[in-house]
Every structure is written in structure tokens, then in C-alpha cells.
Motif scaffolding. Structure first.
Motif, PDB file in Angstrom:
ATOM      1  N   VAL A  59      33.817  22.334  27.464  1.00 28.83           N
ATOM      2  CA  VAL A  59      34.680  21.538  28.350  1.00 28.83           C
ATOM      3  C   VAL A  59      34.012  21.491  29.711  1.00 28.83           C
ATOM      4  N   GLN A  60      33.905  20.293  30.268  1.00 26.79           N
ATOM      5  CA  GLN A  60      33.279  20.123  31.584  1.00 26.79           C
ATOM      6  C   GLN A  60      34.272  19.510  32.561  1.00 26.79           C
ATOM      7  N   LEU A  61      34.259  20.045  33.766  1.00 26.69           N
ATOM      8  CA  LEU A  61      35.174  19.580  34.817  1.00 26.69           C
ATOM      9  C   LEU A  61      34.348  19.189  36.037  1.00 26.69           C
ATOM     10  N   VAL A  62      34.778  18.175  36.748  1.00 26.25           N
ATOM     11  CA  VAL A  62      34.158  17.812  38.031  1.00 26.25           C
ATOM     12  C   VAL A  62      35.281  17.398  38.973  1.00 26.25           C
ATOM     13  N   GLY A  63      35.220  17.889  40.207  1.00 22.47           N
ATOM     14  CA  GLY A  63      36.245  17.440  41.142  1.00 22.47           C
ATOM     15  C   GLY A  63      36.292  18.242  42.426  1.00 22.47           C
ATOM     16  N   PRO A  64      37.214  17.900  43.298  1.00 21.14           N
ATOM     17  CA  PRO A  64      37.355  18.615  44.565  1.00 21.14           C
ATOM     18  C   PRO A  64      37.951  20.010  44.362  1.00 21.14           C
ATOM     19  N   VAL A  65      37.638  20.871  45.324  1.00 25.16           N
ATOM     20  CA  VAL A  65      38.105  22.261  45.266  1.00 25.16           C
ATOM     21  C   VAL A  65      38.864  22.562  46.555  1.00 25.16           C
ATOM     22  N   SER A  66      39.995  23.238  46.438  1.00 20.41           N
ATOM     23  CA  SER A  66      40.722  23.661  47.644  1.00 20.41           C
ATOM     24  C   SER A  66      41.200  25.095  47.453  1.00 20.41           C
ATOM     25  N   GLN A  67      41.565  25.724  48.572  1.00 20.96           N
ATOM     26  CA  GLN A  67      42.040  27.108  48.476  1.00 20.96           C
ATOM     27  C   GLN A  67      43.496  27.132  48.025  1.00 20.96           C
ATOM     28  N   VAL A  68      43.853  28.161  47.260  1.00 20.78           N
ATOM     29  CA  VAL A  68      45.260  28.325  46.884  1.00 20.78           C
ATOM     30  C   VAL A  68      46.012  28.858  48.117  1.00 20.78           C
ATOM     31  N   SER A  69      47.323  28.864  48.063  1.00 20.58           N
ATOM     32  CA  SER A  69      48.107  29.367  49.193  1.00 20.58           C
ATOM     33  C   SER A  69      47.899  30.881  49.332  1.00 20.58           C
ATOM     34  N   ASP A  70      48.141  31.405  50.536  1.00 18.03           N
ATOM     35  CA  ASP A  70      48.046  32.857  50.741  1.00 18.03           C
ATOM     36  C   ASP A  70      49.009  33.589  49.814  1.00 18.03           C
ATOM     37  N   GLU A  71      50.178  32.997  49.594  1.00 20.92           N
ATOM     38  CA  GLU A  71      51.185  33.638  48.727  1.00 20.92           C
ATOM     39  C   GLU A  71      50.643  33.763  47.294  1.00 20.92           C
ATOM     40  N   ALA A  72      50.013  32.692  46.822  1.00 20.45           N
ATOM     41  CA  ALA A  72      49.478  32.713  45.449  1.00 20.45           C
ATOM     42  C   ALA A  72      48.338  33.733  45.350  1.00 20.45           C
ATOM     43  N   ALA A  73      47.493  33.791  46.395  1.00 19.94           N
ATOM     44  CA  ALA A  73      46.381  34.746  46.382  1.00 19.94           C
ATOM     45  C   ALA A  73      46.922  36.180  46.429  1.00 19.94           C
ATOM     46  N   ASP A  74      47.933  36.415  47.284  1.00 13.79           N
ATOM     47  CA  ASP A  74      48.543  37.758  47.369  1.00 13.79           C
ATOM     48  C   ASP A  74      49.137  38.153  46.019  1.00 13.79           C
ATOM     49  N   TYR A 114      48.354  37.152  42.997  1.00  7.40           N
ATOM     50  CA  TYR A 114      47.362  37.517  41.982  1.00  7.40           C
ATOM     51  C   TYR A 114      46.662  38.831  42.352  1.00  7.40           C
ATOM     52  N   PHE A 115      46.340  39.010  43.636  1.00  4.80           N
ATOM     53  CA  PHE A 115      45.637  40.235  44.056  1.00  4.80           C
ATOM     54  C   PHE A 115      46.454  41.474  43.691  1.00  4.80           C
ATOM     55  N   SER A 116      47.786  41.348  43.838  1.00  6.71           N
ATOM     56  CA  SER A 116      48.640  42.516  43.579  1.00  6.71           C
ATOM     57  C   SER A 116      48.657  42.900  42.102  1.00  6.71           C
ATOM     58  N   GLY A 174      41.083  49.719  41.450  1.00  4.26           N
ATOM     59  CA  GLY A 174      39.622  49.771  41.606  1.00  4.26           C
ATOM     60  C   GLY A 174      39.061  48.411  42.019  1.00  4.26           C
ATOM     61  N   SER A 175      39.588  47.359  41.416  1.00  4.88           N
ATOM     62  CA  SER A 175      39.103  46.011  41.757  1.00  4.88           C
ATOM     63  C   SER A 175      39.571  45.612  43.149  1.00  4.88           C
ATOM     64  N   GLN A 176      40.773  46.066  43.525  1.00  4.23           N
ATOM     65  CA  GLN A 176      41.278  45.770  44.878  1.00  4.23           C
ATOM     66  C   GLN A 176      40.382  46.440  45.926  1.00  4.23           C
ATOM     67  N   VAL A 177      40.015  47.693  45.656  1.00  4.41           N
ATOM     68  CA  VAL A 177      39.132  48.424  46.579  1.00  4.41           C
ATOM     69  C   VAL A 177      37.764  47.733  46.622  1.00  4.41           C
ATOM     70  N   GLU A 207      49.474  50.803  49.432  1.00  6.41           N
ATOM     71  CA  GLU A 207      48.974  49.637  48.703  1.00  6.41           C
ATOM     72  C   GLU A 207      47.732  49.071  49.373  1.00  6.41           C
ATOM     73  N   VAL A 208      46.805  48.585  48.563  1.00 10.64           N
ATOM     74  CA  VAL A 208      45.616  47.934  49.121  1.00 10.64           C
ATOM     75  C   VAL A 208      45.977  46.472  49.396  1.00 10.64           C
ATOM     76  N   PRO A 209      45.908  46.039  50.667  1.00 10.55           N
ATOM     77  CA  PRO A 209      46.232  44.633  50.942  1.00 10.55           C
ATOM     78  C   PRO A 209      45.088  43.713  50.501  1.00 10.55           C
ATOM     79  N   ARG A 210      45.388  42.453  50.336  1.00 12.82           N
ATOM     80  CA  ARG A 210      44.324  41.489  49.989  1.00 12.82           C
ATOM     81  C   ARG A 210      43.417  41.267  51.198  1.00 12.82           C
ATOM     82  N   PRO A 211      42.105  41.385  50.998  1.00 11.19           N
ATOM     83  CA  PRO A 211      41.210  41.112  52.129  1.00 11.19           C
ATOM     84  C   PRO A 211      41.325  39.640  52.536  1.00 11.19           C
ATOM     85  N   PRO A 212      41.196  39.338  53.822  1.00 11.76           N
ATOM     86  CA  PRO A 212      41.304  37.940  54.253  1.00 11.76           C
ATOM     87  C   PRO A 212      40.196  37.063  53.674  1.00 11.76           C
ATOM     88  N   HIS A 213      39.073  37.708  53.293  1.00 15.77           N
ATOM     89  CA  HIS A 213      37.938  36.925  52.760  1.00 15.77           C
ATOM     90  C   HIS A 213      37.990  36.787  51.241  1.00 15.77           C
TER      91      HIS A 213
END
Ligand SMILES: Cc1cc2nc3c(=O)[nH]c(=O)nc-3n(C[C@H](O)[C@H](O)[C@H](O)COP(=O)(O)O)c2cc1C
Length: 194
Positions: free
Chosen positions: A88-103, A105-107, A112-115, A147-153
Motif C-alpha cells: 500500500v502506498q500513500l502520498v500526501g500532506p503531513v500535519s502534527q496531531v493535537s497536543d491532547e492526542a500526543a499526550d 498516546y504517550f501515556s 522505558g520508552s517514555q524515558v 509520571e514521565v511527561p511527554r517531551p515537547p519535541h
């Protein structure tokens, strides 16, 4: 523009076929990004979510791909499902997910992966393995007992395809290829020569 339910269903069908065929990493996709000036690079990332907005993966915004996505917010991605004879091949624009969505998933990631997300300056030079483990120890002590917070990067990106191609292996290299493309808000489906 949103993915059609037909494409999502088609992808889910092919993904399930890959999984039951014993594909080792069915969520792995090779993601190609560019600096917008002709340099193209690629690497594997894991698909973590799919909905009508597109295909979500997580990474470090300061990594090679992260910096390229800032320079040129478009990408291509390819899933190879060898065991079931599909691509399967995809092509298209990329954008960042919301901070809430990233938080959110990070949680769900193991500690170990959070660290590791804090300890690794992904894609930057590293003096030694010891230097990395030293940074891991520092992060562990910084967040000891809390708790390990999500890094801003560290966040998620969504690739919202404008084209999606499903390739299925057939006899004598007479493979099936179906290309969905988005035109003026409408998805069009075409069969392609193999
Ligand atoms: C199977 C597999 C899955 C991977 N998944 C991810 C991922 O989801 N996110 C990520 O940032 N890197 C992932 N990596 C590491 C990347 O391929 C790559 O080494 C890293 O992101 C740095 O790439 P860059 O320097 O091009 O930004 C994965 C590697 C492999 C082999």
C-alpha cells in the motif's frame, strides 16, 4: 480532505490479511520525506492510528524526518506485506496531531520508552552508548516516583493522503493495482497496469 470509508475499509482488509498471514511488523511503513530542495530520505516508522484524517505515526520533531517535515510538510509512505503479497502506498500532506492526542498516546507507552523519548536526541551524533545510558539514568532520576511527561519535541504526525494505491501480487507479474486519487474533494478509483 478526509479519507473515504471505502479506502479505510480496503486498508483494514489488507492489513488484517497481512496479520493473519504472519507478517512480522504489519504496522511498519517506510516513510519518505524531503527538505523541499531535492534531498529525499526514508526510514521505517510504525502506524499507530488510522481514521478519516489519515495515518498517524509518532516521532521526534528534531529528528532528521522531523526537521524535513518542517521544511516540506509532505510525505510518501509504503507498507510492504510480503506474506500476503500486498503493498500500500500513500502520498500526501503531513500535519502534527493535537497536543491532547500526543499526550494520550504517550501515556500508553511503557515507562522505558517514555524515558527514552527524553534521553535520545534522535538523529543527532552520540559520543557513545555509555553517554546515552547516562542520559537515561538522569531522566529516570528526574522523574523518580512521578509520571514521565511527554517531551515537547515528541509528537504524532498524520499523513493525510491525496493518493492511495493498493497493489496485490498476481501470477506472471500481472499484479492488480488500484489507485485512489483525490480531485476537487472527490476520490476517484482507477485500475493501473502492473
Ligand atoms: C521496525 C521499525 C520501526 C520503527 N518505528 C519508528 C517510529 O515509529 N518512530 C520513529 O521515530 N522511529 C522509528 N524507527 C526508527 C526509524 O526508522 C529511524 O531510525 C529514526 O526515526 C530516525 O530517523 P530520521 O533520522 O530519518 O529522522 C523504527 C525503526 C524500525 C526498524
Amino acid at each position: 480532505m478526509a479519507l473515504s470509508s471505502e479506502i479505510i475499509q480496503e486498508f483494514n482488509r489488507a492489513f488484517k490479511k497481512a496479520r493473519v498471514s504472519g507478517e512480522a511488523e504489519p504496522t511498519a511503513m517506510v516513510l519518505a520525506t524531503s527538505d523541499g530542495k531535492g534531498l529525499v530520505t526514508s526510514r521505517t516508522v510504525l502506524l499507530k492510528a488510522l481514521d478519516e484524517d489519515g495515518f498517524v505515526f509518532f516521532t521526534n520533531t528534531e529528528s532528521g524526518k522531523g526537521r524535513q517535515l518542517q521544511q516540506c510538510p509532505r510525505a510518501a509512505a509504503t507498507f510492504l506485506w510480503k506474506a500476503s503479497g500486498c503493498q500500500v502506498q500513500l502520498v500526501g500532506p503531513v500535519s502534527q496531531v493535537s497536543d491532547e492526542a500526543a499526550d494520550a498516546y504517550f501515556s500508553t507507552r511503557d515507562r522505558g520508552s517514555q524515558v527514552g523519548a527524553w534521553a535520545s536526541d534522535q538523529s543527532r551524533p552520540l559520543a557513545s552508548r555509555e553517554a546515552l545510558m547516562q542520559r537515561v539514568a538522569e531522566v529516570e532520576s528526574r522523574y523518580d516516583g512521578i509520571e514521565v511527561p511527554r517531551p515537547p519535541h515528541w509528537t504524532g504526525f498524520v499523513l493525510s493522503p491525496e493518493s492511495v494505491e493498493f497493489w496485490t501480487q498476481r501470477e506472471f507479474r500481472l499484479h492488480d493495482r488500484f489507485l485512489y486519487t483525490l480531485h476537487a474533494g472527490q476520490w476517484k478509483k482507477q485500475r493501473l497496469n502492473p
